[in-house]
Write a protein that holds these residues in place. Sequence first.
Motif, PDB file in Angstrom:
ATOM      1  N   TRP A  17       5.358   7.983  -4.856  1.00  0.00           N
ATOM      2  CA  TRP A  17       5.178   7.903  -3.366  1.00  0.00           C
ATOM      3  C   TRP A  17       4.320   6.691  -3.179  1.00  0.00           C
ATOM      4  O   TRP A  17       3.534   6.251  -3.944  1.00  0.00           O
ATOM      5  CB  TRP A  17       4.589   9.244  -2.951  1.00  0.00           C
ATOM      6  CG  TRP A  17       3.359   9.366  -3.278  1.00  0.00           C
ATOM      7  CD1 TRP A  17       2.959  10.219  -4.328  1.00  0.00           C
ATOM      8  CD2 TRP A  17       2.045   8.981  -2.546  1.00  0.00           C
ATOM      9  NE1 TRP A  17       1.592   9.990  -4.203  1.00  0.00           N
ATOM     10  CE2 TRP A  17       0.936   9.547  -3.215  1.00  0.00           C
ATOM     11  CE3 TRP A  17       1.830   8.317  -1.356  1.00  0.00           C
ATOM     12  CZ2 TRP A  17      -0.323   9.094  -3.069  1.00  0.00           C
ATOM     13  CZ3 TRP A  17       0.460   8.017  -0.938  1.00  0.00           C
ATOM     14  CH2 TRP A  17      -0.433   8.612  -1.721  1.00  0.00           C
ATOM     15  N   GLU A  18       4.572   6.090  -1.883  1.00  0.00           N
ATOM     16  CA  GLU A  18       3.473   5.245  -1.397  1.00  0.00           C
ATOM     17  C   GLU A  18       3.528   5.477  -0.002  1.00  0.00           C
ATOM     18  O   GLU A  18       4.441   5.950   0.700  1.00  0.00           O
ATOM     19  CB  GLU A  18       3.790   3.898  -1.729  1.00  0.00           C
ATOM     20  CG  GLU A  18       5.056   3.323  -1.237  1.00  0.00           C
ATOM     21  CD  GLU A  18       5.505   1.882  -1.607  1.00  0.00           C
ATOM     22  OE1 GLU A  18       6.076   1.050  -0.544  1.00  0.00           O
ATOM     23  OE2 GLU A  18       4.854   1.299  -2.677  1.00  0.00           O
ATOM     24  N   ARG A  21       9.137  -0.464  -2.072  1.00  0.00           N
ATOM     25  CA  ARG A  21       8.980  -0.198  -0.705  1.00  0.00           C
ATOM     26  C   ARG A  21      10.261   0.353  -0.160  1.00  0.00           C
ATOM     27  O   ARG A  21      11.337   0.449  -0.680  1.00  0.00           O
ATOM     28  CB  ARG A  21       8.952  -1.624   0.176  1.00  0.00           C
ATOM     29  CG  ARG A  21       7.340  -2.083  -0.049  1.00  0.00           C
ATOM     30  CD  ARG A  21       6.453  -1.440   0.821  1.00  0.00           C
ATOM     31  NE  ARG A  21       5.169  -2.027   0.789  1.00  0.00           N
ATOM     32  CZ  ARG A  21       4.421  -1.863  -0.034  1.00  0.00           C
ATOM     33  NH1 ARG A  21       4.455  -1.038  -0.798  1.00  0.00           N
ATOM     34  NH2 ARG A  21       3.179  -2.477   0.035  1.00  0.00           N
ATOM     35  N   HIS A  71      -5.437   6.389   2.767  1.00  0.00           N
ATOM     36  CA  HIS A  71      -4.228   6.980   3.673  1.00  0.00           C
ATOM     37  C   HIS A  71      -4.176   8.166   4.574  1.00  0.00           C
ATOM     38  O   HIS A  71      -3.991   9.214   4.001  1.00  0.00           O
ATOM     39  CB  HIS A  71      -2.949   7.038   2.638  1.00  0.00           C
ATOM     40  CG  HIS A  71      -3.018   5.937   1.565  1.00  0.00           C
ATOM     41  ND1 HIS A  71      -2.369   4.931   1.815  1.00  0.00           N
ATOM     42  CD2 HIS A  71      -2.848   5.714   0.003  1.00  0.00           C
ATOM     43  CE1 HIS A  71      -2.046   3.908   0.842  1.00  0.00           C
ATOM     44  NE2 HIS A  71      -2.549   4.739  -0.264  1.00  0.00           N
ATOM     45  N   SER A 101       5.166   0.123  -6.631  1.00  0.00           N
ATOM     46  CA  SER A 101       5.360  -1.176  -6.447  1.00  0.00           C
ATOM     47  C   SER A 101       6.508  -1.438  -5.395  1.00  0.00           C
ATOM     48  O   SER A 101       6.750  -2.463  -5.022  1.00  0.00           O
ATOM     49  CB  SER A 101       4.922  -2.180  -7.332  1.00  0.00           C
ATOM     50  OG  SER A 101       6.354  -2.038  -8.258  1.00  0.00           O
ATOM     51  N   ALA A 147       1.833   6.228  -6.817  1.00  0.00           N
ATOM     52  CA  ALA A 147       2.313   5.179  -5.847  1.00  0.00           C
ATOM     53  C   ALA A 147       2.767   4.063  -6.929  1.00  0.00           C
ATOM     54  O   ALA A 147       2.310   3.930  -8.084  1.00  0.00           O
ATOM     55  CB  ALA A 147       1.005   4.794  -4.905  1.00  0.00           C
ATOM     56  N   ASP A 188       1.543   3.514   3.736  1.00  0.00           N
ATOM     57  CA  ASP A 188       1.039   2.439   4.595  1.00  0.00           C
ATOM     58  C   ASP A 188       0.729   2.974   5.775  1.00  0.00           C
ATOM     59  O   ASP A 188       1.088   4.018   6.592  1.00  0.00           O
ATOM     60  CB  ASP A 188       1.832   1.167   4.578  1.00  0.00           C
ATOM     61  CG  ASP A 188       3.051   1.007   4.791  1.00  0.00           C
ATOM     62  OD1 ASP A 188       3.438   1.975   5.794  1.00  0.00           O
ATOM     63  OD2 ASP A 188       3.670   0.185   4.384  1.00  0.00           O
TER      64      ASP A 188
END
Length: 393
Positions: free
Chosen positions: A184-185, A6, A343, A4, A2, A187
């Motif tokens: 990847w990230e 977006r 997640h 930082s 992950a 939320d």
Amino acid sequence: MAGSWRCAVTPEYHTIIIGLGAMGSSAALHLARRGVRVLGLEQFDIPHGNGSSHGYSRMIRMAYFEHPDYVPLLRRAYELWRDLEVQAGSTLLHVTGGVYIGPGSGSLVPGSLRSAQNHGLAHEVLSRRQLAQRYPQFEVPSSYEAVYEEAAGLLVPEAVVAAQAGLALQYGAELKAHEPVMGWEADSTGVCVRTHGGMYRAEKLIIAGGAWASRCVDWLPIRVHRQVLAWVWPADSDRFRHPQMPVWAIEPEAAVASGEYYGFPIRPEAPGFKVALHRPGRPIDPDRLHAAANRPDKEDEAEIRECLARYIPDANGNLLGLRTCMYSMSPDSHFIIDRLSEHPNVSVACGFSGHGFKFASVVGEILADMAQSGATRHPIGFLSLARLSQPKP
């Protein structure tokens, strides 16, 4: 993995899949067949020979000595393999029968027998004399016995992955080879995956990266081990073809080796009689599988010769091939199939520990269920991350 950054855009896909080997390509097929918008990303070819899903043959069996809880999953896997054959218009699962040989005090024979008895599977217990009468190719100690299972056989891994990926494409999946994931990230609004080709946004993410799974989730308790597969040419090759020879496994005496030797009858697509040793090999960096230091050598051949000389001497012919592949090992050698607690829109399927390929058809169904509803009807509680008491990052 992950970052930082977006990716605040409307999701392009319902699900993104990282890794399109056996498990990832199966998940892509199941999702696309359900009409789900899916993107699959693979760093190599589809299929490829850089991981675990290659080598011309993977065993499938029901009398599972590793744990009886796998048997319900195997029942469904067999159904789905036959369904895949109908869709693909080709035979992918070849039933040869299977014989599992070892001491009555060991793990292979008692474990296979326990699963067969617990789940009412058709099987036969063979004494050493009965084994010699049916399959005289094997020469084993007097204390050995065997379990024979008619339903066992083999899958051709390269053909399976190609069929799953091809059908997924026909059902509308978007699959991209040679597009490694950089990060990847996730939320509560979705997931974003970054590659050298750009950013991709989806509602759900499936990580089926095989030996690279811990590059995607760095706290996953996975270790990657080098494995060697061998092919030899027996003097009387007809004795080592089906139906004279089934798929097989032998538990050696403790003084000879740990793990289990296993192999396959001679097949048209493979260079001879295949033999290998199922146990964790030496740990390696998955990016260096084909480096000079990890290439098969005389020590690897000697390990295979030990099996042939002791237990199948008439097969101990000329060497035709040695290949490396990888095991992605969990701490207890059982699979990891679960959602990440931090997640819930991210699922992982990894740690297949050298015995997972046969489950790919049902693992794909499980991953599709989890991506769509967050749960599955299949009994996978014993494969959860919670059993490993893994500390959260």
